[in-house]
Design a protein around this motif. Structure first.
Motif, PDB file in Angstrom:
ATOM      1  N   LYS A   1      -0.549  14.161 -11.415  1.00 19.91           N
ATOM      2  CA  LYS A   1      -1.648  13.453 -12.047  1.00 19.91           C
ATOM      3  C   LYS A   1      -1.217  12.045 -12.420  1.00 19.91           C
ATOM      4  O   LYS A   1      -0.035  11.746 -12.549  1.00 19.91           O
ATOM      5  N   ASP A   2      -2.225  11.184 -12.543  1.00 18.87           N
ATOM      6  CA  ASP A   2      -2.025   9.836 -13.047  1.00 18.87           C
ATOM      7  C   ASP A   2      -3.211   9.499 -13.943  1.00 18.87           C
ATOM      8  O   ASP A   2      -3.997  10.390 -14.296  1.00 18.87           O
ATOM      9  N   GLU A   3      -3.359   8.234 -14.291  1.00 21.65           N
ATOM     10  CA  GLU A   3      -4.429   7.819 -15.194  1.00 21.65           C
ATOM     11  C   GLU A   3      -5.826   8.047 -14.605  1.00 21.65           C
ATOM     12  O   GLU A   3      -6.809   8.068 -15.343  1.00 21.65           O
ATOM     13  N   ARG A   4      -5.916   8.219 -13.314  1.00 18.03           N
ATOM     14  CA  ARG A   4      -7.221   8.393 -12.667  1.00 18.03           C
ATOM     15  C   ARG A   4      -7.619   9.841 -12.444  1.00 18.03           C
ATOM     16  O   ARG A   4      -8.768  10.130 -12.147  1.00 18.03           O
ATOM     17  N   GLY A   5      -6.678  10.778 -12.526  1.00 19.03           N
ATOM     18  CA  GLY A   5      -7.062  12.165 -12.331  1.00 19.03           C
ATOM     19  C   GLY A   5      -5.914  13.096 -11.993  1.00 19.03           C
ATOM     20  O   GLY A   5      -4.753  12.700 -11.978  1.00 19.03           O
ATOM     21  N   LEU A   6      -6.282  14.355 -11.725  1.00 18.11           N
ATOM     22  CA  LEU A   6      -5.354  15.415 -11.345  1.00 18.11           C
ATOM     23  C   LEU A   6      -5.564  15.701  -9.861  1.00 18.11           C
ATOM     24  O   LEU A   6      -6.704  15.859  -9.412  1.00 18.11           O
ATOM     25  N   TYR A   7      -4.465  15.786  -9.100  1.00 23.89           N
ATOM     26  CA  TYR A   7      -4.528  15.943  -7.657  1.00 23.89           C
ATOM     27  C   TYR A   7      -3.785  17.210  -7.233  1.00 23.89           C
ATOM     28  O   TYR A   7      -2.558  17.213  -7.168  1.00 23.89           O
ATOM     29  N   PRO A   8      -4.517  18.291  -6.920  1.00 18.79           N
ATOM     30  CA  PRO A   8      -3.870  19.532  -6.479  1.00 18.79           C
ATOM     31  C   PRO A   8      -3.438  19.452  -5.011  1.00 18.79           C
ATOM     32  O   PRO A   8      -3.778  18.505  -4.300  1.00 18.79           O
TER      33      PRO A   8
ATOM     34  N   ASP B   1       0.826  -1.207   0.000  1.00 16.71           N
ATOM     35  CA  ASP B   1       0.000   0.000   0.000  1.00 16.71           C
ATOM     36  C   ASP B   1       0.864   1.261   0.000  1.00 16.71           C
ATOM     37  O   ASP B   1       1.959   1.281   0.574  1.00 16.71           O
ATOM     38  N   GLU B   2       0.318   2.320  -0.624  1.00 23.72           N
ATOM     39  CA  GLU B   2       0.982   3.616  -0.661  1.00 23.72           C
ATOM     40  C   GLU B   2      -0.047   4.699  -0.344  1.00 23.72           C
ATOM     41  O   GLU B   2      -1.158   4.669  -0.851  1.00 23.72           O
ATOM     42  N   HIS B   3       0.343   5.659   0.487  1.00 25.05           N
ATOM     43  CA  HIS B   3      -0.499   6.794   0.840  1.00 25.05           C
ATOM     44  C   HIS B   3       0.265   8.062   0.489  1.00 25.05           C
ATOM     45  O   HIS B   3       1.435   8.211   0.884  1.00 25.05           O
ATOM     46  N   ILE B   4      -0.390   8.974  -0.247  1.00 25.04           N
ATOM     47  CA  ILE B   4       0.255  10.212  -0.695  1.00 25.04           C
ATOM     48  C   ILE B   4      -0.589  11.398  -0.270  1.00 25.04           C
ATOM     49  O   ILE B   4      -1.818  11.382  -0.414  1.00 25.04           O
ATOM     50  N   TYR B   5       0.081  12.443   0.209  1.00 23.37           N
ATOM     51  CA  TYR B   5      -0.574  13.717   0.486  1.00 23.37           C
ATOM     52  C   TYR B   5       0.183  14.777  -0.307  1.00 23.37           C
ATOM     53  O   TYR B   5       1.408  14.917  -0.147  1.00 23.37           O
ATOM     54  N   VAL B   6      -0.519  15.486  -1.193  1.00 21.32           N
ATOM     55  CA  VAL B   6       0.105  16.505  -2.037  1.00 21.32           C
ATOM     56  C   VAL B   6       0.269  17.782  -1.211  1.00 21.32           C
ATOM     57  O   VAL B   6      -0.719  18.391  -0.796  1.00 21.32           O
ATOM     58  N   LEU B   7       1.508  18.168  -0.966  1.00 24.27           N
ATOM     59  CA  LEU B   7       1.800  19.343  -0.146  1.00 24.27           C
ATOM     60  C   LEU B   7       1.761  20.639  -0.949  1.00 24.27           C
ATOM     61  O   LEU B   7       1.279  21.657  -0.463  1.00 24.27           O
ATOM     62  N   SER B   8       2.295  20.605  -2.165  1.00 25.37           N
ATOM     63  CA  SER B   8       2.311  21.796  -3.012  1.00 25.37           C
ATOM     64  C   SER B   8       2.273  21.371  -4.469  1.00 25.37           C
ATOM     65  O   SER B   8       2.678  20.263  -4.811  1.00 25.37           O
ATOM     66  N   GLY B   9       1.790  22.263  -5.335  1.00 23.88           N
ATOM     67  CA  GLY B   9       1.690  21.955  -6.754  1.00 23.88           C
ATOM     68  C   GLY B   9       0.586  20.947  -7.004  1.00 23.88           C
ATOM     69  O   GLY B   9      -0.397  20.872  -6.259  1.00 23.88           O
TER      70      GLY B   9
END
Length: 119
Positions: A76-83, A65-73
């Motif tokens: 995107k991947d095949e499922r969407g854009l993550y701001p 498993d992997e968990h990501i939190y976008v801090l800045s910027g």
């Protein structure tokens, strides 16, 4: 940081993380990783990944498993854009490629290293 070498809680100030180039290692052209915590026994790791504008990581399989939190910027991947402020969960067995048009920094927790499918 290796868990076996620390038995007490620790913290890193924003200056130590963001304004210091030491400790960053290049994963791909334009993509750098800074390990914040690593358990040598289980392979569980926490780190920051920094994407320069236009950088990408090719298709890869999540072995854990992997968990990501976008801090800045944004990324995107095949499922969407993550701001900035987005949380992304990639379960064991999932796969994707990642890119960042404008660059981003993410906090990532992963249980095992990924396996690259394409380069």
């Amino acid at each position: 940081m290796d868990k076996s070498s620390t038995c007490t809680p620790f913290s890193l100030s924003p200056e130590m993380i963001q304004n210091n180039d030491s400790g960053w290692q290049q994963l791909r052209v334009g993509v750098s990783l800074r390990i914040l915590f690593q358990d040598a026994h289980s392979a569980y790791s926490v780190g920051l990944i920094r994407y320069e504008p236009g950088a990408s990581v090719p298709l890869h399989l999540h072995v854990g498993d992997e968990h990501i939190y976008v801090l800045s910027g944004s990324q995107k991947d095949e499922r969407g854009l993550y701001p900035a402020g987005s949380y992304i969960y990639n379960p064991e067995g999932s796969q994707h490629s990642v890119s960042s048009e404008d660059g981003c920094t993410v906090l990532v927790h992963w249980h095992k290293p990924v396996q690259f499918i394409a380069d």
